[in-house]
Design a protein around this motif. Sequence first.
Motif, mmCIF file in Angstrom:
data_model
loop_
_atom_site.group_PDB
_atom_site.id
_atom_site.type_symbol
_atom_site.label_atom_id
_atom_site.label_comp_id
_atom_site.label_asym_id
_atom_site.label_seq_id
_atom_site.Cartn_x
_atom_site.Cartn_y
_atom_site.Cartn_z
ATOM 1 N N GLY A 58 0.817 -1.230 -0.087
ATOM 2 C CA GLY A 58 -0.016 -0.026 0.016
ATOM 3 C C GLY A 58 0.894 1.276 -0.111
ATOM 4 N N LYS A 59 2.117 1.142 0.038
ATOM 5 C CA LYS A 59 3.218 2.387 0.265
ATOM 6 C C LYS A 59 3.542 2.639 -1.279
ATOM 7 N N PRO A 60 3.684 3.821 -1.663
ATOM 8 C CA PRO A 60 4.387 4.299 -2.948
ATOM 9 C C PRO A 60 5.680 3.621 -2.966
ATOM 10 N N ALA A 61 6.220 3.202 -3.982
ATOM 11 C CA ALA A 61 7.431 2.550 -4.338
ATOM 12 C C ALA A 61 8.642 3.659 -4.257
ATOM 13 N N THR A 62 9.003 4.026 -3.228
ATOM 14 C CA THR A 62 9.990 4.908 -3.109
ATOM 15 C C THR A 62 11.102 4.606 -2.113
ATOM 16 N N LEU A 63 12.536 4.937 -2.494
ATOM 17 C CA LEU A 63 13.342 4.525 -1.662
ATOM 18 C C LEU A 63 13.286 4.730 -0.228
ATOM 19 N N GLU A 64 12.598 5.751 0.449
ATOM 20 C CA GLU A 64 12.423 6.254 1.551
ATOM 21 C C GLU A 64 11.389 5.068 2.153
ATOM 22 N N ASN A 65 10.587 4.791 1.457
ATOM 23 C CA ASN A 65 9.548 3.703 1.921
ATOM 24 C C ASN A 65 10.220 2.395 2.106
ATOM 25 N N ILE A 66 11.065 1.980 1.133
ATOM 26 C CA ILE A 66 11.873 0.854 1.051
ATOM 27 C C ILE A 66 12.623 0.911 2.396
ATOM 28 N N GLU A 67 13.340 1.958 2.693
ATOM 29 C CA GLU A 67 14.354 2.061 3.612
ATOM 30 C C GLU A 67 13.696 1.861 5.013
ATOM 31 N N ALA A 68 12.595 2.458 5.176
ATOM 32 C CA ALA A 68 11.700 2.078 6.458
ATOM 33 C C ALA A 68 11.305 0.649 6.602
ATOM 34 N N ALA A 69 11.131 0.220 5.685
ATOM 35 C CA ALA A 69 10.211 -1.022 5.508
ATOM 36 C C ALA A 69 11.664 -2.086 5.870
ATOM 37 N N ALA A 70 12.766 -1.998 5.167
ATOM 38 C CA ALA A 70 14.000 -2.940 5.601
ATOM 39 C C ALA A 70 14.399 -3.066 6.998
ATOM 40 N N SER A 71 14.291 -1.712 7.358
ATOM 41 C CA SER A 71 14.592 -1.592 8.960
ATOM 42 C C SER A 71 13.965 -2.689 9.811
ATOM 43 N N ALA A 72 12.844 -3.168 9.337
ATOM 44 C CA ALA A 72 12.272 -4.173 10.173
ATOM 45 C C ALA A 72 12.862 -5.528 9.866
ATOM 46 N N ALA A 73 13.860 -5.797 9.107
ATOM 47 C CA ALA A 73 14.499 -7.073 8.705
ATOM 48 C C ALA A 73 14.991 -7.713 9.692
ATOM 49 N N ALA A 74 14.884 -9.260 9.842
ATOM 50 C CA ALA A 74 15.560 -9.914 10.891
ATOM 51 C C ALA A 74 15.275 -9.711 12.194
ATOM 52 N N GLU A 75 14.167 -9.147 12.383
ATOM 53 C CA GLU A 75 13.747 -8.732 13.762
ATOM 54 C C GLU A 75 12.941 -9.822 14.235
ATOM 55 N N GLY A 76 12.360 -9.586 15.451
ATOM 56 C CA GLY A 76 11.661 -10.523 16.277
ATOM 57 C C GLY A 76 12.195 -11.726 16.648
ATOM 58 N N ASP A 77 11.338 -12.858 17.146
ATOM 59 C CA ASP A 77 11.910 -13.870 17.802
ATOM 60 C C ASP A 77 12.483 -14.971 16.839
ATOM 61 N N MET A 78 13.622 -14.832 16.612
ATOM 62 C CA MET A 78 14.275 -15.840 15.533
ATOM 63 C C MET A 78 15.996 -15.921 15.877
ATOM 64 N N HIS A 79 16.181 -17.240 15.352
ATOM 65 C CA HIS A 79 17.497 -17.514 15.472
ATOM 66 C C HIS A 79 18.391 -16.836 14.373
ATOM 67 N N ILE A 80 19.509 -16.151 14.803
ATOM 68 C CA ILE A 80 20.302 -15.464 13.955
ATOM 69 C C ILE A 80 21.756 -15.994 14.030
ATOM 70 N N ASN A 81 22.442 -16.356 12.753
ATOM 71 C CA ASN A 81 23.586 -17.268 12.684
ATOM 72 C C ASN A 81 24.764 -16.327 13.099
ATOM 73 N N GLU A 82 25.652 -16.894 13.755
ATOM 74 C CA GLU A 82 26.973 -16.222 13.855
ATOM 75 C C GLU A 82 28.197 -16.911 13.728
ATOM 76 N N ASP A 83 29.300 -16.370 13.035
ATOM 77 C CA ASP A 83 30.615 -17.186 13.106
ATOM 78 C C ASP A 83 31.550 -16.167 13.047
ATOM 79 N N HIS A 84 32.921 -16.737 12.753
ATOM 80 C CA HIS A 84 33.900 -15.554 12.677
ATOM 81 C C HIS A 84 33.836 -14.726 11.879
ATOM 82 N N PHE A 85 33.163 -14.772 10.804
ATOM 83 C CA PHE A 85 32.925 -13.691 9.773
ATOM 84 C C PHE A 85 32.044 -12.606 10.201
ATOM 85 N N ALA A 86 31.067 -13.068 10.652
ATOM 86 C CA ALA A 86 29.856 -12.098 10.940
ATOM 87 C C ALA A 86 29.075 -12.381 12.375
ATOM 88 N N SER A 87 29.182 -11.479 13.180
ATOM 89 C CA SER A 87 28.475 -11.728 14.395
ATOM 90 C C SER A 87 26.977 -11.469 14.253
#
Lengths: 284, 157
Positions: free
Chosen positions: A233-262
Amino acid sequence: MIPSSVDYTRASSVGEAIRLLAENPDAKLLAGGHSLIPAMKLRLNSPALLIDIARIAELRFIEDTGNAIVIGAASTHADIITNPHLKGLTAMIEAGELIGDTQVRNMGTLGGSIAHADPSADWPAVLLALEAQIKVQGAEGERIIPAAEFFTGFFSTALDTGEIVTEIHLPKPAAGSASAYRKFMQPASRFAIVGCAASVSVEGGVISAANVAFTGVSDAAFLDEGVASALIGKPATLENIEAAASAAAEGDMHINEDHFASQAYRKHLAKVYAKRALAGACGL
Amino acid sequence: MPKISLTVNGKTHTHEVEGRLLLVHYLRDTLGLTGTHVGCDTSSCGACTIHLDGKAIKSCSLLAAQADGSSITTIEGLAPDGELHPLQEGFKEEHGLQCGFCTPGMIMCAADLLSHNPDPSEQEIREGLEGNICRCTGYHNIVRAIQYAAQKSAVAV
Protein backbone atom coordinates in the motif's frame (compact mmCIF):
# COMPACT_ATOMS: atom_id res chain seq x y z
CA MET A 1 41.44 -35.80 0.75
CA ILE A 2 39.90 -39.14 -0.14
CA PRO A 3 36.26 -40.06 0.52
CA SER A 4 35.35 -43.31 2.29
CA SER A 5 34.77 -46.34 0.10
CA VAL A 6 31.53 -46.02 -1.81
CA ASP A 7 29.73 -47.89 -4.57
CA TYR A 8 28.56 -45.96 -7.59
CA THR A 9 25.72 -46.55 -9.99
CA ARG A 10 24.03 -44.42 -12.61
CA ALA A 11 20.22 -44.30 -12.79
CA SER A 12 18.76 -43.94 -16.27
CA SER A 13 15.30 -42.75 -15.18
CA VAL A 14 13.58 -41.15 -12.18
CA GLY A 15 11.73 -44.43 -11.62
CA GLU A 16 14.98 -46.37 -11.47
CA ALA A 17 16.52 -43.82 -9.07
CA ILE A 18 13.52 -44.12 -6.73
CA ARG A 19 13.71 -47.93 -6.84
CA LEU A 20 17.46 -47.88 -6.10
CA LEU A 21 16.89 -45.45 -3.20
CA ALA A 22 14.19 -47.71 -1.74
CA GLU A 23 16.43 -50.79 -2.02
CA ASN A 24 19.51 -49.10 -0.52
CA PRO A 25 18.73 -47.21 2.67
CA ASP A 26 22.37 -46.04 2.96
CA ALA A 27 22.42 -44.59 -0.55
CA LYS A 28 22.63 -40.92 -1.50
CA LEU A 29 21.61 -39.23 -4.72
CA LEU A 30 24.44 -37.58 -6.64
CA ALA A 31 23.72 -34.82 -9.16
CA GLY A 32 26.52 -32.27 -9.69
CA GLY A 33 28.10 -33.49 -6.47
CA HIS A 34 29.38 -30.04 -5.57
CA SER A 35 27.93 -30.17 -2.06
CA LEU A 36 28.05 -33.93 -1.50
CA ILE A 37 31.56 -34.75 -2.76
CA PRO A 38 33.31 -32.03 -0.71
CA ALA A 39 31.36 -33.29 2.33
CA MET A 40 32.43 -36.87 1.56
CA LYS A 41 36.07 -35.77 1.20
CA LEU A 42 35.85 -34.27 4.69
CA ARG A 43 34.19 -37.54 5.85
CA LEU A 44 31.19 -35.58 7.03
CA ASN A 45 29.11 -37.90 4.89
CA SER A 46 29.86 -41.54 4.07
CA PRO A 47 27.06 -43.11 2.03
CA ALA A 48 27.39 -46.79 1.01
CA LEU A 49 26.13 -46.11 -2.51
CA LEU A 50 25.92 -43.09 -4.79
CA ILE A 51 23.06 -43.03 -7.28
CA ASP A 52 24.08 -40.65 -10.05
CA ILE A 53 21.03 -38.85 -11.45
CA ALA A 54 22.89 -36.10 -13.34
CA ARG A 55 22.36 -37.63 -16.79
CA ILE A 56 18.66 -38.45 -16.49
CA ALA A 57 17.27 -36.57 -19.49
CA GLU A 58 13.83 -36.07 -17.91
CA LEU A 59 15.51 -34.08 -15.10
CA ARG A 60 17.50 -31.70 -17.30
CA PHE A 61 15.29 -29.28 -19.20
CA ILE A 62 13.93 -25.75 -18.94
CA GLU A 63 10.55 -24.98 -20.50
CA ASP A 64 7.91 -22.29 -20.66
CA THR A 65 4.48 -23.78 -19.96
CA GLY A 66 2.59 -20.51 -20.51
CA ASN A 67 2.05 -19.41 -16.92
CA ALA A 68 5.25 -20.83 -15.42
CA ILE A 69 8.86 -21.57 -16.19
CA VAL A 70 9.61 -25.17 -15.26
CA ILE A 71 13.20 -26.19 -14.52
CA GLY A 72 14.27 -29.84 -14.33
CA ALA A 73 16.06 -30.52 -11.05
CA ALA A 74 19.33 -31.64 -12.69
CA SER A 75 19.70 -28.35 -14.62
CA THR A 76 23.01 -26.77 -13.72
CA HIS A 77 23.40 -23.20 -12.48
CA ALA A 78 25.03 -22.43 -15.85
CA ASP A 79 22.05 -23.94 -17.73
CA ILE A 80 19.73 -21.61 -15.79
CA ILE A 81 21.58 -18.29 -16.11
CA THR A 82 22.10 -18.75 -19.85
CA ASN A 83 18.54 -19.83 -20.67
CA PRO A 84 16.37 -17.22 -22.45
CA HIS A 85 13.18 -18.42 -20.65
CA LEU A 86 14.60 -17.08 -17.38
CA LYS A 87 14.92 -13.50 -18.66
CA GLY A 88 11.86 -12.17 -16.81
CA LEU A 89 12.90 -13.83 -13.54
CA THR A 90 15.70 -11.40 -12.75
CA ALA A 91 16.34 -12.69 -9.22
CA MET A 92 17.11 -16.16 -10.63
CA ILE A 93 19.70 -14.76 -13.04
CA GLU A 94 21.25 -12.42 -10.46
CA ALA A 95 21.50 -15.20 -7.86
CA GLY A 96 22.78 -17.82 -10.29
CA GLU A 97 25.54 -15.55 -11.52
CA LEU A 98 26.77 -15.13 -7.92
CA ILE A 99 26.98 -18.86 -7.14
CA GLY A 100 30.57 -20.08 -6.79
CA ASP A 101 32.46 -19.57 -10.03
CA THR A 102 32.35 -20.68 -13.68
CA GLN A 103 33.53 -24.21 -12.91
CA VAL A 104 31.13 -24.68 -10.01
CA ARG A 105 28.20 -23.32 -12.04
CA ASN A 106 28.99 -25.85 -14.78
CA MET A 107 28.46 -28.78 -12.38
CA GLY A 108 26.19 -27.73 -9.48
CA THR A 109 22.44 -28.20 -9.95
CA LEU A 110 19.30 -26.40 -8.76
CA GLY A 111 17.70 -29.59 -7.43
CA GLY A 112 20.87 -30.63 -5.65
CA SER A 113 21.24 -27.24 -4.01
CA ILE A 114 17.70 -27.09 -2.65
CA ALA A 115 17.67 -30.73 -1.50
CA HIS A 116 20.94 -30.08 0.36
CA ALA A 117 19.41 -26.90 1.87
CA ASP A 118 22.62 -25.26 3.00
CA PRO A 119 21.54 -22.33 5.21
CA SER A 120 23.83 -20.03 3.18
CA ALA A 121 22.89 -21.24 -0.34
CA ASP A 122 21.45 -18.68 -2.76
CA TRP A 123 18.61 -20.54 -4.50
CA PRO A 124 16.38 -21.14 -1.43
CA ALA A 125 15.85 -17.40 -0.86
CA VAL A 126 15.03 -16.82 -4.52
CA LEU A 127 12.58 -19.73 -4.68
CA LEU A 128 10.81 -18.36 -1.59
CA ALA A 129 10.54 -14.82 -2.99
CA LEU A 130 9.27 -16.06 -6.37
CA GLU A 131 6.71 -18.43 -4.76
CA ALA A 132 8.16 -21.49 -6.49
CA GLN A 133 6.40 -24.83 -6.38
CA ILE A 134 8.70 -27.83 -5.97
CA LYS A 135 7.64 -31.11 -7.54
CA VAL A 136 8.97 -34.24 -5.85
CA GLN A 137 8.52 -37.92 -6.62
CA GLY A 138 8.78 -41.03 -4.48
CA ALA A 139 7.48 -44.59 -4.35
CA GLU A 140 4.05 -43.21 -3.42
CA GLY A 141 3.89 -40.95 -6.48
CA GLU A 142 4.29 -37.23 -7.09
CA ARG A 143 3.46 -34.25 -4.92
CA ILE A 144 3.96 -30.50 -5.05
CA ILE A 145 5.53 -28.66 -2.12
CA PRO A 146 5.37 -24.84 -2.05
CA ALA A 147 8.82 -23.33 -1.43
CA ALA A 148 7.42 -21.71 1.75
CA GLU A 149 6.92 -25.23 3.20
CA PHE A 150 10.04 -26.85 1.70
CA PHE A 151 12.91 -25.40 3.74
CA THR A 152 12.20 -26.63 7.25
CA GLY A 153 15.49 -26.02 9.10
CA PHE A 154 19.26 -26.45 9.21
CA PHE A 155 20.09 -28.62 6.14
CA SER A 156 16.49 -29.90 6.39
CA THR A 157 13.63 -30.02 3.92
CA ALA A 158 10.10 -31.37 3.61
CA LEU A 159 11.38 -34.21 1.39
CA ASP A 160 10.43 -37.63 2.74
CA THR A 161 12.89 -40.52 2.77
CA GLY A 162 13.13 -41.94 -0.74
CA GLU A 163 11.77 -38.85 -2.49
CA ILE A 164 13.57 -36.99 -5.30
CA VAL A 165 13.17 -33.36 -6.34
CA THR A 166 12.16 -33.53 -10.01
CA GLU A 167 10.97 -30.05 -11.09
CA ILE A 168 10.94 -26.45 -9.91
CA HIS A 169 7.96 -24.41 -11.13
CA LEU A 170 8.40 -20.63 -11.15
CA PRO A 171 5.24 -18.60 -11.80
CA LYS A 172 5.82 -16.03 -14.54
CA PRO A 173 5.82 -12.50 -13.14
CA ALA A 174 2.63 -10.51 -13.83
CA ALA A 175 2.82 -7.10 -15.49
CA GLY A 176 4.25 -4.61 -12.99
CA SER A 177 6.13 -7.31 -11.06
CA ALA A 178 9.89 -7.59 -10.85
CA SER A 179 12.51 -9.27 -8.69
CA ALA A 180 16.14 -8.89 -7.63
CA TYR A 181 18.79 -10.70 -5.59
CA ARG A 182 21.66 -9.08 -3.69
CA LYS A 183 24.22 -10.71 -1.46
CA PHE A 184 27.15 -10.00 0.80
CA MET A 185 29.38 -12.99 0.18
CA GLN A 186 32.08 -14.80 2.06
CA PRO A 187 35.04 -13.89 -0.15
CA ALA A 188 36.62 -17.37 -0.34
CA SER A 189 33.61 -19.70 -0.49
CA ARG A 190 31.33 -17.12 -2.15
CA PHE A 191 28.46 -18.45 -0.03
CA ALA A 192 26.06 -15.81 1.31
CA ILE A 193 26.81 -14.22 4.65
CA VAL A 194 23.55 -12.44 3.93
CA GLY A 195 21.58 -12.89 0.71
CA CYS A 196 18.24 -11.22 0.01
CA ALA A 197 15.75 -11.98 -2.76
CA ALA A 198 12.92 -9.51 -3.29
CA SER A 199 9.88 -9.71 -5.53
CA VAL A 200 7.61 -6.67 -5.82
CA SER A 201 4.39 -5.86 -7.67
CA VAL A 202 3.73 -2.18 -8.31
CA GLU A 203 0.35 -0.82 -9.50
CA GLY A 204 0.10 2.90 -10.26
CA GLY A 205 3.30 3.60 -8.33
CA VAL A 206 2.02 1.79 -5.22
CA ILE A 207 3.33 -1.55 -3.96
CA SER A 208 0.50 -4.08 -4.08
CA ALA A 209 2.45 -7.23 -3.22
CA ALA A 210 5.94 -8.02 -1.97
CA ASN A 211 8.04 -10.99 -0.89
CA VAL A 212 11.37 -10.57 0.86
CA ALA A 213 13.40 -13.70 1.59
CA PHE A 214 16.79 -14.17 3.25
CA THR A 215 19.51 -16.77 3.18
CA GLY A 216 22.59 -16.92 5.40
CA VAL A 217 20.81 -15.11 8.21
CA SER A 218 19.14 -17.97 10.08
CA ASP A 219 19.25 -21.77 10.19
CA ALA A 220 17.20 -21.93 6.99
CA ALA A 221 16.13 -19.50 4.28
CA PHE A 222 12.94 -17.70 5.28
CA LEU A 223 10.37 -15.16 4.11
CA ASP A 224 10.51 -11.98 6.17
CA GLU A 225 6.84 -11.08 6.63
CA GLY A 226 7.70 -7.98 8.68
CA VAL A 227 9.44 -6.25 5.78
CA ALA A 228 6.87 -7.37 3.19
CA SER A 229 3.83 -6.21 5.17
CA ALA A 230 5.42 -2.81 5.84
CA LEU A 231 5.58 -2.22 2.07
CA ILE A 232 2.02 -3.06 1.01
CA GLY A 233 0.00 0.00 0.00
CA LYS A 234 3.03 2.30 0.08
CA PRO A 235 4.40 4.24 -2.90
CA ALA A 236 7.51 2.51 -4.29
CA THR A 237 10.06 5.08 -3.07
CA LEU A 238 13.54 4.61 -1.62
CA GLU A 239 12.33 6.24 1.61
CA ASN A 240 9.52 3.72 2.07
CA ILE A 241 11.81 0.84 1.15
CA GLU A 242 14.42 1.94 3.68
CA ALA A 243 11.79 2.23 6.39
CA ALA A 244 10.40 -1.24 5.64
CA ALA A 245 13.88 -2.78 5.40
CA SER A 246 14.67 -1.61 8.92
CA ALA A 247 12.24 -4.32 10.12
CA ALA A 248 14.39 -7.08 8.55
CA ALA A 249 15.52 -10.03 10.70
CA GLU A 250 13.76 -8.68 13.79
CA GLY A 251 11.48 -10.59 16.15
CA ASP A 252 11.96 -13.90 17.86
CA MET A 253 14.31 -15.76 15.53
CA HIS A 254 17.67 -17.48 15.49
CA ILE A 255 20.42 -15.37 13.87
CA ASN A 256 23.58 -17.14 12.67
CA GLU A 257 26.97 -16.16 14.03
CA ASP A 258 30.46 -17.21 12.99
CA HIS A 259 33.96 -15.73 12.85
CA PHE A 260 33.05 -13.72 9.73
CA ALA A 261 29.92 -12.02 11.03
CA SER A 262 28.42 -11.57 14.49
CA GLN A 263 24.67 -11.71 15.05
CA ALA A 264 24.49 -7.92 15.28
CA TYR A 265 26.44 -7.47 12.05
CA ARG A 266 24.28 -10.05 10.22
CA LYS A 267 21.11 -8.25 11.39
CA HIS A 268 22.57 -4.97 10.16
CA LEU A 269 23.48 -6.54 6.80
CA ALA A 270 19.97 -8.01 6.47
CA LYS A 271 18.52 -4.49 6.60
CA VAL A 272 21.07 -3.14 4.13
CA TYR A 273 20.58 -6.00 1.66
CA ALA A 274 16.78 -5.94 1.98
CA LYS A 275 16.97 -2.28 0.95
CA ARG A 276 19.28 -3.03 -1.98
CA ALA A 277 17.23 -6.01 -3.23
CA LEU A 278 13.96 -4.08 -2.96
CA ALA A 279 15.44 -1.04 -4.67
CA GLY A 280 16.69 -3.36 -7.42
CA ALA A 281 13.27 -4.97 -7.85
CA CYS A 282 11.61 -1.52 -8.00
CA GLY A 283 14.20 -0.24 -10.49
CA LEU A 284 15.33 2.51 -8.09
CA MET B 1 33.90 -51.40 -8.96
CA PRO B 2 32.51 -49.20 -11.72
CA LYS B 3 34.05 -49.68 -15.14
CA ILE B 4 34.54 -46.39 -16.94
CA SER B 5 35.29 -45.54 -20.51
CA LEU B 6 36.12 -41.99 -21.48
CA THR B 7 38.05 -39.97 -24.02
CA VAL B 8 40.97 -37.91 -22.72
CA ASN B 9 42.72 -35.60 -25.16
CA GLY B 10 41.30 -37.58 -28.07
CA LYS B 11 42.34 -41.00 -26.78
CA THR B 12 39.85 -43.53 -25.36
CA HIS B 13 40.64 -45.13 -21.99
CA THR B 14 38.78 -47.93 -20.20
CA HIS B 15 39.48 -48.79 -16.55
CA GLU B 16 37.87 -50.33 -13.51
CA VAL B 17 38.04 -47.70 -10.79
CA GLU B 18 37.03 -47.39 -7.16
CA GLY B 19 33.74 -45.53 -6.76
CA ARG B 20 35.47 -42.97 -4.57
CA LEU B 21 38.34 -42.23 -7.00
CA LEU B 22 38.43 -38.52 -7.80
CA LEU B 23 38.74 -37.54 -11.44
CA VAL B 24 41.91 -35.52 -10.78
CA HIS B 25 43.59 -38.59 -9.26
CA TYR B 26 42.48 -40.73 -12.22
CA LEU B 27 44.06 -38.23 -14.61
CA ARG B 28 47.27 -37.83 -12.64
CA ASP B 29 47.86 -41.29 -11.16
CA THR B 30 46.17 -43.69 -13.58
CA LEU B 31 46.81 -41.85 -16.85
CA GLY B 32 50.00 -40.04 -15.78
CA LEU B 33 48.68 -36.66 -16.93
CA THR B 34 50.26 -34.61 -14.16
CA GLY B 35 49.71 -31.22 -15.80
CA THR B 36 46.42 -31.01 -13.91
CA HIS B 37 47.33 -29.93 -10.38
CA VAL B 38 45.79 -30.45 -6.97
CA GLY B 39 45.94 -27.18 -5.07
CA CYS B 40 43.42 -26.56 -2.31
CA ASP B 41 41.54 -29.84 -2.81
CA THR B 42 38.33 -28.05 -1.75
CA SER B 43 37.03 -26.69 -5.11
CA SER B 44 38.22 -23.15 -4.32
CA CYS B 45 41.55 -22.63 -6.10
CA GLY B 46 40.91 -23.93 -9.64
CA ALA B 47 44.37 -25.52 -10.18
CA CYS B 48 42.60 -28.79 -11.13
CA THR B 49 40.46 -27.18 -13.86
CA ILE B 50 39.91 -29.33 -16.97
CA HIS B 51 37.25 -29.42 -19.68
CA LEU B 52 34.49 -32.01 -19.34
CA ASP B 53 32.46 -32.18 -22.56
CA GLY B 54 33.77 -28.72 -23.46
CA LYS B 55 33.07 -27.00 -20.13
CA ALA B 56 35.56 -25.95 -17.46
CA ILE B 57 35.10 -27.92 -14.24
CA LYS B 58 37.13 -28.61 -11.09
CA SER B 59 38.35 -32.20 -11.31
CA CYS B 60 39.06 -32.45 -7.56
CA SER B 61 35.32 -32.29 -6.87
CA LEU B 62 34.18 -34.91 -9.34
CA LEU B 63 34.42 -38.68 -9.21
CA ALA B 64 36.09 -40.43 -12.11
CA ALA B 65 32.91 -42.50 -12.42
CA GLN B 66 30.86 -39.33 -13.05
CA ALA B 67 32.97 -38.72 -16.16
CA ASP B 68 32.16 -42.15 -17.67
CA GLY B 69 31.18 -41.62 -21.30
CA SER B 70 32.54 -38.06 -21.41
CA SER B 71 35.17 -36.32 -23.44
CA ILE B 72 37.90 -34.62 -21.42
CA THR B 73 40.58 -32.13 -22.38
CA THR B 74 43.48 -31.43 -20.02
CA ILE B 75 46.30 -28.92 -20.38
CA GLU B 76 48.31 -31.62 -22.20
CA GLY B 77 45.66 -31.86 -24.92
CA LEU B 78 45.13 -28.16 -25.57
CA ALA B 79 47.62 -27.97 -28.44
CA PRO B 80 49.35 -30.67 -30.54
CA ASP B 81 52.79 -31.79 -29.31
CA GLY B 82 55.48 -29.25 -30.06
CA GLU B 83 53.01 -26.40 -30.57
CA LEU B 84 51.69 -23.79 -28.19
CA HIS B 85 48.02 -22.86 -27.89
CA PRO B 86 47.59 -19.05 -28.16
CA LEU B 87 46.92 -19.02 -24.40
CA GLN B 88 50.12 -20.93 -23.65
CA GLU B 89 52.00 -18.53 -25.91
CA GLY B 90 50.32 -15.58 -24.19
CA PHE B 91 51.38 -16.78 -20.73
CA LYS B 92 54.97 -17.09 -22.04
CA GLU B 93 55.07 -13.75 -23.84
CA GLU B 94 53.32 -11.70 -21.14
CA HIS B 95 55.07 -13.36 -18.17
CA GLY B 96 51.71 -14.77 -17.02
CA LEU B 97 53.31 -17.24 -14.65
CA GLN B 98 55.70 -17.05 -11.74
CA CYS B 99 55.80 -20.37 -9.86
CA GLY B 100 53.49 -21.87 -12.50
CA PHE B 101 51.38 -23.98 -10.15
CA CYS B 102 48.07 -22.30 -10.99
CA THR B 103 48.88 -21.93 -14.69
CA PRO B 104 47.24 -25.10 -16.13
CA GLY B 105 43.99 -24.28 -14.34
CA MET B 106 44.17 -20.62 -15.36
CA ILE B 107 44.68 -21.58 -18.99
CA MET B 108 41.88 -24.17 -19.03
CA CYS B 109 39.46 -21.71 -17.40
CA ALA B 110 40.51 -18.95 -19.80
CA ALA B 111 40.01 -21.31 -22.76
CA ASP B 112 36.41 -21.89 -21.62
CA LEU B 113 35.93 -18.11 -21.30
CA LEU B 114 37.33 -17.38 -24.78
CA SER B 115 35.23 -20.17 -26.33
CA HIS B 116 32.01 -18.28 -25.57
CA ASN B 117 33.42 -14.75 -25.32
CA PRO B 118 36.28 -14.40 -27.86
CA ASP B 119 36.84 -10.69 -27.11
CA PRO B 120 36.39 -10.21 -23.36
CA SER B 121 36.96 -6.92 -21.58
CA GLU B 122 39.50 -6.78 -18.76
CA GLN B 123 36.60 -6.88 -16.27
CA GLU B 124 35.10 -9.94 -17.97
CA ILE B 125 38.46 -11.73 -17.83
CA ARG B 126 38.84 -10.97 -14.12
CA GLU B 127 35.27 -12.16 -13.43
CA GLY B 128 35.79 -15.25 -15.60
CA LEU B 129 38.79 -16.22 -13.47
CA GLU B 130 37.04 -15.78 -10.11
CA GLY B 131 37.34 -19.53 -9.52
CA ASN B 132 41.13 -19.59 -9.98
CA ILE B 133 43.60 -18.41 -7.38
CA CYS B 134 47.25 -17.44 -7.97
CA ARG B 135 49.29 -17.53 -4.76
CA CYS B 136 52.04 -15.49 -6.42
CA THR B 137 49.29 -12.87 -6.93
CA GLY B 138 50.39 -12.46 -10.53
CA TYR B 139 46.91 -11.62 -11.77
CA HIS B 140 47.85 -8.56 -13.77
CA ASN B 141 50.04 -10.46 -16.23
CA ILE B 142 47.59 -13.36 -16.32
CA VAL B 143 44.95 -10.93 -17.59
CA ARG B 144 47.46 -9.60 -20.15
CA ALA B 145 48.26 -13.15 -21.27
CA ILE B 146 44.58 -13.82 -21.94
CA GLN B 147 44.22 -10.51 -23.78
CA TYR B 148 47.23 -11.55 -25.89
CA ALA B 149 45.56 -14.88 -26.73
CA ALA B 150 42.24 -13.22 -27.57
CA GLN B 151 43.99 -10.81 -29.92
CA LYS B 152 46.10 -13.53 -31.50
CA SER B 153 43.06 -15.77 -32.04
CA ALA B 154 41.13 -12.88 -33.58
CA VAL B 155 44.00 -12.30 -36.04
CA ALA B 156 44.14 -16.03 -36.83
CA VAL B 157 40.41 -16.09 -37.69
